[in-house]
Design an enzyme around this catalytic site. Structure first.
Site, short mmCIF file in Angstrom:
data_model
loop_
_atom_site.label_atom_id
_atom_site.label_comp_id
_atom_site.label_asym_id
_atom_site.label_seq_id
_atom_site.Cartn_x
_atom_site.Cartn_y
_atom_site.Cartn_z
N ASN A 1 -7.74 3.60 35.97
CA ASN A 1 -8.85 4.54 36.18
C ASN A 1 -9.44 4.20 37.54
OD1 ASN A 1 -11.15 6.06 36.23
ND2 ASN A 1 -12.18 4.97 34.57
N LYS B 1 -11.71 5.69 39.14
CA LYS B 1 -13.13 6.05 39.31
C LYS B 1 -13.31 6.79 40.65
CE LYS B 1 -14.21 2.31 36.24
NZ LYS B 1 -15.17 1.34 35.71
N HIS C 1 -15.98 8.60 29.22
CA HIS C 1 -16.11 7.24 29.77
C HIS C 1 -17.59 6.83 29.75
CE1 HIS C 1 -16.09 3.92 32.61
NE2 HIS C 1 -14.80 3.82 32.38
N GLU D 1 -19.40 5.51 31.87
CA GLU D 1 -20.13 5.88 33.08
C GLU D 1 -20.55 7.35 33.03
OE1 GLU D 1 -17.19 4.41 35.80
OE2 GLU D 1 -17.68 2.37 35.17
N GLU E 1 -13.81 0.30 25.29
CA GLU E 1 -14.31 -0.33 26.51
C GLU E 1 -15.74 -0.82 26.27
OE1 GLU E 1 -11.94 1.21 30.18
OE2 GLU E 1 -13.75 2.39 29.94
N GLY F 1 -16.35 -3.85 34.88
CA GLY F 1 -16.73 -4.18 36.26
C GLY F 1 -17.54 -5.44 36.38
N SER G 1 -12.55 -5.21 32.66
CA SER G 1 -12.12 -6.39 33.44
C SER G 1 -10.71 -6.88 33.09
CB SER G 1 -13.14 -7.52 33.29
OG SER G 1 -14.41 -7.12 33.79
P1 13P Z 1 -12.89 -2.58 35.17
O1 13P Z 1 -11.42 -2.84 34.86
O2 13P Z 1 -13.16 -2.48 36.63
O3 13P Z 1 -13.78 -3.49 34.43
O4 13P Z 1 -13.19 -1.09 34.61
C1 13P Z 1 -12.84 -0.77 33.32
C2 13P Z 1 -12.99 0.70 33.13
O5 13P Z 1 -14.09 1.22 33.10
C3 13P Z 1 -11.77 1.50 33.01
O6 13P Z 1 -12.06 2.79 32.56
#
Ligand code: 13P
Length: 249
Positions: free
Chosen positions: A10, A12, A95, A97, A167, A173, A213
């Site tokens: 992903n 982002k 997601h 976010e 997640e 992150g 992560s």
């Molecule tokens: P990270 O792998 O950067 O922690 O992000 C995970 C994520 O949100 C994947 O959709």
């Protein structure tokens, strides 16, 4: 039963078209197929160029969001038919976010899931608790609510093809990965919820990813767990070297 693992990046809101092209060139040159499914979920502007760049390889493409209507006065939105036209295989739905910054709810997630299935786009439905919920012992209740409400009125034949990504928001992150035991426990719990909703056969077909992560150093431990059928990888998917290492866990 053996489920094919699915490793999805992903991206982002990262990478320009030129940067995406450079990634694809390097990744495809180094990647000689996999027994796992490999997907890159990229920003909208990069989907068409990536589709071309990955043609002839087994890498599939996904979007990170879509609207549930086919068309309409929804400034700034992208519809399922627009993604189908680009040859998009997957779409991340709900997601954390998007839930946090763009007011997505279990209801919009549910509508988007229905729209995705109606157009032959495979949804990756994201669920997961925030840190306060985990610390308060509410993680399982939160995830159960997200799964049950997200899947309301989803047909059995669609539920079988669904991908759910667990997640935990506190692991996204932050470099703080859930332990393989914590991830396995929740992924198994999600499978049990789906079993209660749709029966054991459907639950056995369901693929549950872990995200938060994931990196080359922890991928093997996480992906070896019985109920973890793949990974949704953020930061580490931006590097062709790291993403290849995860795919080859
Ligand atoms: P990270 O792998 O950067 O922690 O992000 C995970 C994520 O949100 C994947 O959709």
């Amino acid at each position: 039963m053996s489920r094919i693992k699915i490793i999805a990046g992903n991206w982002k809101m990262y990478k320009t078209i030129a940067e995406a092209a450079a990634f694809a060139y390097e990744f495809v040159a180094a990647f000689d197929g996999s027994e796992h499914e490999v997907v890159i979920c990229a920003p909208f502007t990069q989907l068409a160029p990536l589709k071309r760049a990955f043609s002839g390889s087994a890498v599939k493409i996904g979007a990170q969001n879509m609207h549930f209507e086919n068309e309409g006065a929804y400034t700034g939105e992208i519809s399922p038919p627009m993604l189908v036209e680009l040859g998009v295989d997957y779409c991340v739905i709900g997601h954390s976010e998007r839930r946090q910054y763009f007011a997505e709810t279990d209801d919009t997630v549910n509508r988007k899931l229905k729209a995705a299935f109606a157009h032959g786009i495979m949804p990756i439905m994201c669920v997961g608790e925030v840190l306060e919920q985990r610390d308060a012992g509410k993680a399982f209740d939160v995830v159960e609510r997200q799964v049950v409400d997200g899947l309301e009125d989803i047909k059995q034949k669609d539920a079988e093809r669904l991908i759910i990504a667990y997640e935990p928001v506190w692991a996204i992150g932050t470099g703080r990965t859930a332990t393989p035991e914590q991830a396995e426990e929740m992924c198994a719990f999600i499978r049990r919820i789906v079993s209660e909703l749709y029966g054991k056969d459907t639950a056995e077909k369901l693929r549950v990813q872990y995200g938060g992560s994931v990196k080359p150093s922890n991928a093997t431990e996480l992906l070896s767990k019985e109920n973890i059928d793949g990974a949704l990888v953020g930061g580490a998917s931006l590097s062709p070297t790291d993403f290849k290492a995860i795919v080859e866990f």
